[in-house]
Design a protein around this motif. Structure first.
Motif, PDB file in Angstrom:
ATOM      1  N   ASN A   1       0.739  -0.860   0.201  1.00 17.43           N
ATOM      2  CA  ASN A   1      -0.084   0.280   0.202  1.00 17.43           C
ATOM      3  C   ASN A   1       1.166   1.484  -0.227  1.00 17.43           C
ATOM      4  O   ASN A   1       2.049   1.458   0.958  1.00 17.43           O
ATOM      5  CB  ASN A   1      -0.925  -0.133   1.139  1.00 17.43           C
ATOM      6  N   ILE A   2       0.399   2.410  -1.295  1.00 12.92           N
ATOM      7  CA  ILE A   2       0.760   3.514  -1.066  1.00 12.92           C
ATOM      8  C   ILE A   2       0.044   4.292  -1.272  1.00 12.92           C
ATOM      9  O   ILE A   2      -0.317   4.563  -1.516  1.00 12.92           O
ATOM     10  CB  ILE A   2       1.872   3.567  -2.158  1.00 12.92           C
ATOM     11  N   LYS A   3      -0.273   5.675   0.038  1.00 10.32           N
ATOM     12  CA  LYS A   3      -0.523   6.253   0.948  1.00 10.32           C
ATOM     13  C   LYS A   3       0.357   7.557   1.113  1.00 10.32           C
ATOM     14  O   LYS A   3       1.021   7.675   1.658  1.00 10.32           O
ATOM     15  CB  LYS A   3      -1.810   5.508   1.132  1.00 10.32           C
ATOM     16  N   LEU A   4      -1.316   8.505   0.935  1.00  8.74           N
ATOM     17  CA  LEU A   4      -0.446   9.749   1.920  1.00  8.74           C
ATOM     18  C   LEU A   4      -0.842  10.127   3.108  1.00  8.74           C
ATOM     19  O   LEU A   4      -1.614  10.279   3.441  1.00  8.74           O
ATOM     20  CB  LEU A   4      -1.107  11.020   0.961  1.00  8.74           C
ATOM     21  N   ASP A   5       0.314  10.808   3.716  1.00  9.56           N
ATOM     22  CA  ASP A   5      -0.241  11.543   4.651  1.00  9.56           C
ATOM     23  C   ASP A   5      -1.043  12.484   5.271  1.00  9.56           C
ATOM     24  O   ASP A   5      -1.742  12.717   4.165  1.00  9.56           O
ATOM     25  CB  ASP A   5       0.696  11.944   5.490  1.00  9.56           C
ATOM     26  N   PRO A   6      -2.520  12.388   6.247  1.00  9.93           N
ATOM     27  CA  PRO A   6      -3.472  12.835   6.161  1.00  9.93           C
ATOM     28  C   PRO A   6      -3.103  14.787   6.004  1.00  9.93           C
ATOM     29  O   PRO A   6      -3.653  15.060   5.741  1.00  9.93           O
ATOM     30  CB  PRO A   6      -3.647  12.547   7.817  1.00  9.93           C
ATOM     31  N   SER A   7      -1.795  14.736   5.963  1.00 10.02           N
ATOM     32  CA  SER A   7      -1.173  15.831   6.419  1.00 10.02           C
ATOM     33  C   SER A   7      -1.627  17.059   4.832  1.00 10.02           C
ATOM     34  O   SER A   7      -1.087  18.086   4.759  1.00 10.02           O
ATOM     35  CB  SER A   7       0.070  16.715   7.190  1.00 10.02           C
ATOM     36  N   TYR A   8      -1.752  15.622   4.092  1.00  8.39           N
ATOM     37  CA  TYR A   8      -2.118  16.602   2.391  1.00  8.39           C
ATOM     38  C   TYR A   8      -2.929  16.917   2.407  1.00  8.39           C
ATOM     39  O   TYR A   8      -2.989  18.079   1.665  1.00  8.39           O
ATOM     40  CB  TYR A   8      -1.269  14.897   1.855  1.00  8.39           C
ATOM     41  N   GLU A   9      -4.002  16.821   3.303  1.00 10.48           N
ATOM     42  CA  GLU A   9      -5.266  16.424   3.194  1.00 10.48           C
ATOM     43  C   GLU A   9      -6.022  16.881   1.866  1.00 10.48           C
ATOM     44  O   GLU A   9      -6.309  16.091   1.434  1.00 10.48           O
ATOM     45  CB  GLU A   9      -5.545  18.581   3.544  1.00 10.48           C
ATOM     46  N   ALA A  10      -6.373  17.697   1.445  1.00  9.54           N
ATOM     47  CA  ALA A  10      -7.262  18.460  -0.558  1.00  9.54           C
ATOM     48  C   ALA A  10      -5.782  17.680  -1.543  1.00  9.54           C
ATOM     49  O   ALA A  10      -6.552  17.614  -2.422  1.00  9.54           O
ATOM     50  CB  ALA A  10      -7.925  19.105  -0.828  1.00  9.54           C
ATOM     51  N   TYR A  11      -5.033  17.982  -0.920  1.00 11.88           N
ATOM     52  CA  TYR A  11      -3.549  18.220  -2.232  1.00 11.88           C
ATOM     53  C   TYR A  11      -3.645  16.822  -2.626  1.00 11.88           C
ATOM     54  O   TYR A  11      -3.737  15.784  -1.712  1.00 11.88           O
ATOM     55  CB  TYR A  11      -2.513  18.696  -1.585  1.00 11.88           C
ATOM     56  N   SER A  12      -2.556  16.536  -3.366  1.00 13.33           N
ATOM     57  CA  SER A  12      -2.714  14.965  -3.708  1.00 13.33           C
ATOM     58  C   SER A  12      -0.614  15.043  -3.715  1.00 13.33           C
ATOM     59  O   SER A  12      -0.559  15.853  -4.001  1.00 13.33           O
ATOM     60  CB  SER A  12      -2.480  14.999  -5.794  1.00 13.33           C
ATOM     61  N   GLY A  13      -0.155  13.891  -4.179  1.00 12.74           N
ATOM     62  CA  GLY A  13       1.499  13.828  -3.930  1.00 12.74           C
ATOM     63  C   GLY A  13       1.418  12.574  -5.103  1.00 12.74           C
ATOM     64  O   GLY A  13       0.559  12.135  -5.564  1.00 12.74           O
ATOM     65  N   LEU A  14       3.341  12.911  -5.360  1.00 15.54           N
ATOM     66  CA  LEU A  14       3.333  11.933  -5.982  1.00 15.54           C
ATOM     67  C   LEU A  14       4.290  11.382  -5.463  1.00 15.54           C
ATOM     68  O   LEU A  14       5.554  11.924  -5.031  1.00 15.54           O
ATOM     69  CB  LEU A  14       4.356  12.823  -7.268  1.00 15.54           C
ATOM     70  N   LEU A  15       4.597   9.757  -6.813  1.00 14.94           N
ATOM     71  CA  LEU A  15       6.331   9.362  -6.360  1.00 14.94           C
ATOM     72  C   LEU A  15       6.545   9.303  -7.655  1.00 14.94           C
ATOM     73  O   LEU A  15       6.011   9.262  -8.665  1.00 14.94           O
ATOM     74  CB  LEU A  15       5.918   7.925  -6.713  1.00 14.94           C
ATOM     75  N   VAL A  16       7.704  10.658  -8.474  1.00 18.14           N
ATOM     76  CA  VAL A  16       8.213   9.974  -9.557  1.00 18.14           C
ATOM     77  C   VAL A  16       9.292   9.192  -9.783  1.00 18.14           C
ATOM     78  O   VAL A  16      10.722   8.779  -9.042  1.00 18.14           O
ATOM     79  CB  VAL A  16       8.604  11.532 -10.101  1.00 18.14           C
ATOM     80  N   ALA A  17       8.825   8.003 -10.210  1.00 12.58           N
ATOM     81  CA  ALA A  17      10.341   7.274 -10.833  1.00 12.58           C
ATOM     82  C   ALA A  17      11.198   7.588 -12.207  1.00 12.58           C
ATOM     83  O   ALA A  17      10.472   7.928 -13.089  1.00 12.58           O
ATOM     84  CB  ALA A  17       9.925   5.614 -11.024  1.00 12.58           C
ATOM     85  N   ASP A  18      12.831   7.048 -12.660  1.00 11.36           N
ATOM     86  CA  ASP A  18      12.638   7.058 -14.026  1.00 11.36           C
ATOM     87  C   ASP A  18      12.946   6.447 -14.595  1.00 11.36           C
ATOM     88  O   ASP A  18      12.896   5.827 -15.873  1.00 11.36           O
ATOM     89  CB  ASP A  18      14.728   7.558 -13.366  1.00 11.36           C
ATOM     90  N   GLY A  19      12.698   5.065 -13.835  1.00 16.83           N
ATOM     91  CA  GLY A  19      12.702   3.706 -14.809  1.00 16.83           C
ATOM     92  C   GLY A  19      10.724   3.837 -14.512  1.00 16.83           C
ATOM     93  O   GLY A  19      10.241   4.124 -14.692  1.00 16.83           O
ATOM     94  N   TRP A  20      11.158   2.310 -15.037  1.00 15.48           N
ATOM     95  CA  TRP A  20      10.103   1.569 -15.413  1.00 15.48           C
ATOM     96  C   TRP A  20       9.337   1.248 -13.869  1.00 15.48           C
ATOM     97  O   TRP A  20       9.600   1.710 -12.843  1.00 15.48           O
ATOM     98  CB  TRP A  20       9.609   0.344 -16.203  1.00 15.48           C
ATOM     99  N   ILE A  21       7.410   1.474 -13.668  1.00 15.20           N
ATOM    100  CA  ILE A  21       6.863   0.938 -12.463  1.00 15.20           C
ATOM    101  C   ILE A  21       6.072  -0.397 -13.219  1.00 15.20           C
ATOM    102  O   ILE A  21       4.760  -0.445 -13.951  1.00 15.20           O
ATOM    103  CB  ILE A  21       6.335   2.114 -12.435  1.00 15.20           C
ATOM    104  N   ASN A  22       5.842  -1.688 -12.217  1.00 15.69           N
ATOM    105  CA  ASN A  22       5.020  -3.163 -12.579  1.00 15.69           C
ATOM    106  C   ASN A  22       4.037  -2.312 -10.912  1.00 15.69           C
ATOM    107  O   ASN A  22       4.908  -2.521 -10.040  1.00 15.69           O
ATOM    108  CB  ASN A  22       6.313  -4.150 -12.734  1.00 15.69           C
TER     109      ASN A  22
END
Length: 452
Positions: A331-352
């Motif tokens: 599970n990947i999730k955002l901390d509640p401190s993000y509130e209504a904002y969205s967060g990002l995970l950026v990869a230089d490689g591929w994602i599976n």
């Protein structure tokens, strides 16, 4: 006249001298007392002014800390320390900008402070279930997009492939073998069923259109209402009025990707500013050392492997310089401190993604996790992002490569240079994606100063 005796004169002189000495002493004592009282008053004033200053600064610093660490705050706080009190007020005049005032007093003495925090925010709009680059959209048998599509390349389907909203293909691109419940526009439309209006610059062929059709040439098609064209063959049927001599509409202008490359570069810079979480290189693998595991954001310089129900909580942007694998209920999730904002995970490689990976926003409506791959391919099925299980609460973005959605898999939104939906795969568009605000998750202190 009586004669004054000498000893009497000496007595008067002594008394006069004593009075003079006493007067001088009283004057000196009075002066010293006055100076002492002034010094005491000044000291008390200084103490009160220092108290006002310290309570103002301390309260402001405490409030800033609570905001930046995601702890609970209120619009107004009152704090007393010694003879000083302060009122801390939160002001948010603009999106992503917070001004905090601390107005302190100790008696008649005042000390006011103000600080500004900026939360870097990137606003993006995803008005379609998929936004696709020049590689186009490929829909296998019974694949479905529940929403609308805009593609800079072809939209090619197979038996039962459908789009419940509108389908737009830019320039001279082709729509072929697709059921479109809404409107369709492309360079050419072939072998398709259109539930509303059809517009093709060059050719409308072997298709069924429920309403009006506009095309340079119409062949072997059934038009439910009026037809506008340069030429039409005898095998085509028009239920309404024919309007010959009308050229097909011009091709749609290609659209840029919703997030410019410059913004993605800035997101990586924001993550790098938070420091290196994991050092190494892409020959190494990293998994969270505890479960759950919270990261404040930063750079991971190894392949990130999440599995076996591991939970990764993000409090800031994460930049993985290698590949990412999420599987087995991780599970990947955002901390509640993000509130209504969205967060990002950026990869230089591929994602599976495979075997029931889970994604969650902050818990507030409109908050999503966004997974970005900058790769051109190299992952399973030649993809930059490969999705093998149902996913919600997440946006997938691969501006340079293919997104592959596997058999009977559901996803929320796919944006890539090329998007491929395997048999029975479904994209279910979430209307909240029409306006998404992404944040790095970390405030920047713009200023801290005394104010009148």
């Amino acid at each position: 006249m009586p004669k004054i005796k000498k000893k009497h004169i000496q007595g008067y002189a002594a008394i006069t001298a004593i009075l003079l000495v006493l007067g001088s002493s009283l004057t000196i004592i009075g002066g010293l007392s006055f100076l002492s009282l002034q010094e005491v008053g000044a000291s008390r004033a200084y103490v009160k002014s220092i108290q006002a200053r310290y309570v103002s600064e301390a309260s402001l610093e405490d409030y800033l800390y609570r905001i930046m660490s995601g702890k609970q705050t209120s619009p107004t706080d009152i704090l007393a320390a010694g003879e000083a009190t302060t009122t801390v007020t939160f002001i948010s005049p603009l999106q992503g900008q917070s001004i905090i005032r601390s107005d302190a007093s100790a008696g008649k003495y005042r000390y006011n402070m103000e600080a500004r925090l900026d939360l870097p925010v990137v606003n993006s709009s995803f008005p379609f279930g998929s936004i696709i680059g020049t590689g186009g959209l490929h829909l296998s048998q019974n694949a479905t997009v529940q929403g609308s599509i805009f593609s800079n390349g072809d939209i090619i389907g197979a038996n039962g492939a459908s789009i419940t909203g509108d389908a737009f293909a830019a320039g001279l691109s082709l729509i072929d073998k697709v059921i479109v419940n809404g409107n369709a526009q492309a360079g050419s439309i072939k072998n398709s069923t259109i539930g509303a209006y059809a517009s093709s610059t060059v050719l409308l062929d072997s298709s069924v259109v429920a309403r009006d059709a506009h095309a340079g040439q119409i062949t072997n098609s059934n038009i439910g209402r009026d037809a506008y064209y340069v030429s039409i063959d005898a095998q085509s049927n028009v239920s309404g009025i024919k309007y010959p001599g009308n050229p097909g509409p011009p091709g749609l202008t290609t659209q840029p990707m919703p997030i410019p490359d410059s913004n993605i570069a800035q997101l990586k810079t924001d993550a790098a500013d938070l420091g290196t979480l994991v050092s190494g290189d892409c020959s190494q693998n990293w998994s969270p050392p505890t479960n759950p595991y919270t990261v404040n954001g930063g750079v991971i310089k190894q392949n990130m492997i999440l599995g076996n129900s591991q939970v990764l909580i993000m409090k800031g942007t994460v930049w993985v310089k290698c590949n990412v694998t999420v599987s087995n209920g991780a599970n990947i999730k955002l901390d509640p401190s993000y509130e209504a904002y969205s967060g990002l995970l950026v990869a230089d490689g591929w994602i599976n993604l495979q075997n029931n990976g889970v994604f969650q926003g902050s818990g507030a409506p409109g908050s999503f996790v966004m997974m970005i791959s900058s790769a051109t391919g190299g992952g399973p099925n030649g993809s930059a992002i490969n999705i093998s299980n149902n996913t919600t609460g997440v946006i997938f973005y691969a501006q340079n490569g293919r997104i592959f959605l596997g058999n009977n898999v559901q996803a929320t939104e796919l944006t890539g240079k090329e998007v491929y939906l395997d048999n029975g795969a479904t994209v279910i568009y979430d209307a909240a994606l029409a306006d998404v605000n992404f944040s790095s998750g970390h405030y920047r202190l713009k200023y801290w100063k005394q104010i009148p």
